[in-house]
Design a protein around this motif. Structure first.
Motif, mmCIF file in Angstrom:
data_model
loop_
_atom_site.group_PDB
_atom_site.id
_atom_site.type_symbol
_atom_site.label_atom_id
_atom_site.label_comp_id
_atom_site.label_asym_id
_atom_site.label_seq_id
_atom_site.Cartn_x
_atom_site.Cartn_y
_atom_site.Cartn_z
ATOM 1 N N ARG A 91 4.882 -24.639 -53.434
ATOM 2 C CA ARG A 91 3.884 -25.451 -54.146
ATOM 3 C C ARG A 91 3.993 -26.923 -53.750
ATOM 4 O O ARG A 91 2.980 -27.602 -53.538
ATOM 5 C CB ARG A 91 4.067 -25.298 -55.658
ATOM 6 N N GLN A 110 9.021 -20.270 -54.760
ATOM 7 C CA GLN A 110 7.611 -20.573 -55.021
ATOM 8 C C GLN A 110 7.401 -22.042 -55.355
ATOM 9 O O GLN A 110 6.390 -22.626 -54.957
ATOM 10 C CB GLN A 110 7.079 -19.701 -56.155
ATOM 11 N N GLU A 111 8.342 -22.672 -56.051
ATOM 12 C CA GLU A 111 8.180 -24.080 -56.380
ATOM 13 C C GLU A 111 8.234 -24.935 -55.112
ATOM 14 O O GLU A 111 7.523 -25.941 -54.998
ATOM 15 C CB GLU A 111 9.249 -24.535 -57.367
ATOM 16 N N ARG A 146 0.836 -28.671 -51.671
ATOM 17 C CA ARG A 146 -0.013 -29.511 -52.515
ATOM 18 C C ARG A 146 0.741 -30.568 -53.315
ATOM 19 O O ARG A 146 0.279 -31.695 -53.442
ATOM 20 C CB ARG A 146 -0.879 -28.671 -53.445
ATOM 21 N N PRO A 204 -0.493 -21.130 -53.951
ATOM 22 C CA PRO A 204 -1.194 -22.310 -54.473
ATOM 23 C C PRO A 204 -2.301 -22.781 -53.544
ATOM 24 O O PRO A 204 -2.227 -22.623 -52.324
ATOM 25 C CB PRO A 204 -0.087 -23.357 -54.586
#
Length: 406
Positions: free
Chosen positions: A384, A380-381, A388, A5
């Motif tokens: 993220r 991955q979450e 951000r 991201p």
């Protein structure tokens, strides 16, 4: 990671262009306001956490530097202010001119280009000449001029640095007049009305001769931050003292201990009762890294549980410090593999990412690669959120990660 991201960096820096105060101060102050003079450096030391430059006569012999001159202060631009683009061996304590630094240090278009090269979408920038929380103006003799300088900086930050040319990618971070909590509250509200959601503050105010967070001296300021959703942003060194051990300790000692003031500051806040009094208050620690946080929370909870009868906190600290941290405090990092391995003990929602551009510690232009290496074990979450998502929520950005202005 195939689709890393875009980064929102909550700790970068801007080197103010020479015209910030010249163009924005009221006419009666322009001759006395901060101005840039080119002159040689006669001497410069940084020992025991203290920076001591000596300015030569303008036009004199020796390598030139651009100096900010204000009242009796002469402060040169140094390679430490703008180190990106130089090899580590080239980063030394020396004076430089604007021509010697990477233009992204002070110019919006070039900054955006350097952000693109570093996989950074948006950036929150701390000041340089005013120092990390505006100490330069708090130390000034002429309070009327100092207040005008604070307001002029904030106008430049909002209207120019974060103005239309930045396309929402530069997020405003403003100053307050530290010497007067009521005036500070007014400035918080003035800027909040135009969309500002972060303000600089000192990690340890008594080091600046100011009240601590344990009394009620800061309550007008804290109330304004609480009511407007303005984040209190504290950068390492914002107490004008970098951690050190002796007057002759080399700068490397302080550099290795940069997180130490954050430890003291966090315990101050957790034992102050301010988070119970101001439930919407949020604070963040810029460039403090995060690996030290789990033990501080463990120890603070133990002290609150076992020693509050005699520790002076029983009547004002109503909830365990670790619970206060989870609701009110954010740690910021750019290179902390140990902290990431202990993320569960810190709290995924309480961590923000930064790149420290253009300082010597910056991971530019490899911030993405550094993050990918250190976060490879995370879902991955989670990645993220760290790079951000948490910043979007804390700073009130658009879902796309941009500042929407007022």
């Amino acid at each position: 990671m195939a689709s890393f991201p875009k980064i929102i960096s909550v700790d970068d820096h801007v080197v103010e262009p020479p015209d910030v105060w010249r163009d924005r101060l009221p006419a009666k102050f322009r001759g006395a306001g901060p101005r840039v003079v080119r002159a040689p450096v006669e001497g410069m030391t940084f020992r025991g956490g203290r920076f001591a430059p000596v300015m030569g006569a303008p036009g004199g012999e020796g390598p030139p530097a651009d100096w900010w001159v204000y009242e009796d202060l002469c402060r040169p631009l140094t390679r430490l202010d703008s180190a990106v683009g130089c090899s580590r061996d080239e980063v030394k304590l020396e004076g430089i001119t604007y021509e010697d630094m990477r233009p992204g240090s002070y110019a919006v278009a070039e900054r955006l280009a350097d952000m693109d090269a570093n996989h950074v979408q948006s950036s929150l920038c701390f000041p340089t000449f005013p120092r990390f929380c505006g100490q330069t103006f708090a130390e000034a003799a002429d309070r009327e001029l100092a207040l005008a300088c604070v307001r002029a900086y904030n106008d430049w930050m909002v209207e120019e640095w974060c103005g239309p040319a930045a396309a929402g990618r530069l997020i405003p971070l403003t100053l307050v007049p530290l010497w007067d909590a009521e005036l500070a509250a007014e400035e918080v509200r003035r800027n909040a009305a135009r969309g500002v959601r972060a303000v600089c503050f000192s990690e340890i105010p008594p080091h600046l001769g100011l009240p601590s967070v344990h009394g009620d001296g800061w309550d007008p300021f804290l109330r304004a931050c609480d009511e407007t959703g303005t984040v209190v942003a504290m950068h390492i060194g914002s107490s004008s003292r970098m951690p050190s051990t002796s007057a002759d300790a080399p700068p490397a000692v302080g550099s290795a201990l940069t997180f130490a003031n954050c430890c003291f500051s966090l315990v101050d806040w957790l034992m102050s009762g301010k988070f119970d009094r101001f439930p919407g208050l949020r604070v963040m620690y810029a460039e403090g890294q995060i690996g030290w946080i789990p033990y501080i929370l463990e120890r603070a909870d133990t002290v609150w549980e076992e020693n509050r009868g005699w520790g002076g906190v029983a009547e004002k600290v109503l909830t365990p410090p670790s619970e206060q941290f989870a609701r009110h405090v954010y740690g910021c990092f750019f290179d902390d593999a140990f902290g990431l391995r202990n993320l569960a003990a810190i709290g995924e929602p309480n961590v923000l990412y930064e790149t420290d551009y253009p300082h010597s510690d910056s991971t530019w232009p490899r911030s993405r690669e550094v993050a990918e290496e250190q976060m490879a074990h995370l879902p991955q979450e989670t990645v993220r959120r760290l790079v951000r998502g948490n910043a979007i929520e804390l700073l009130g950005l658009t879902p796309e990660g941009l500042w929407a202005g007022g």
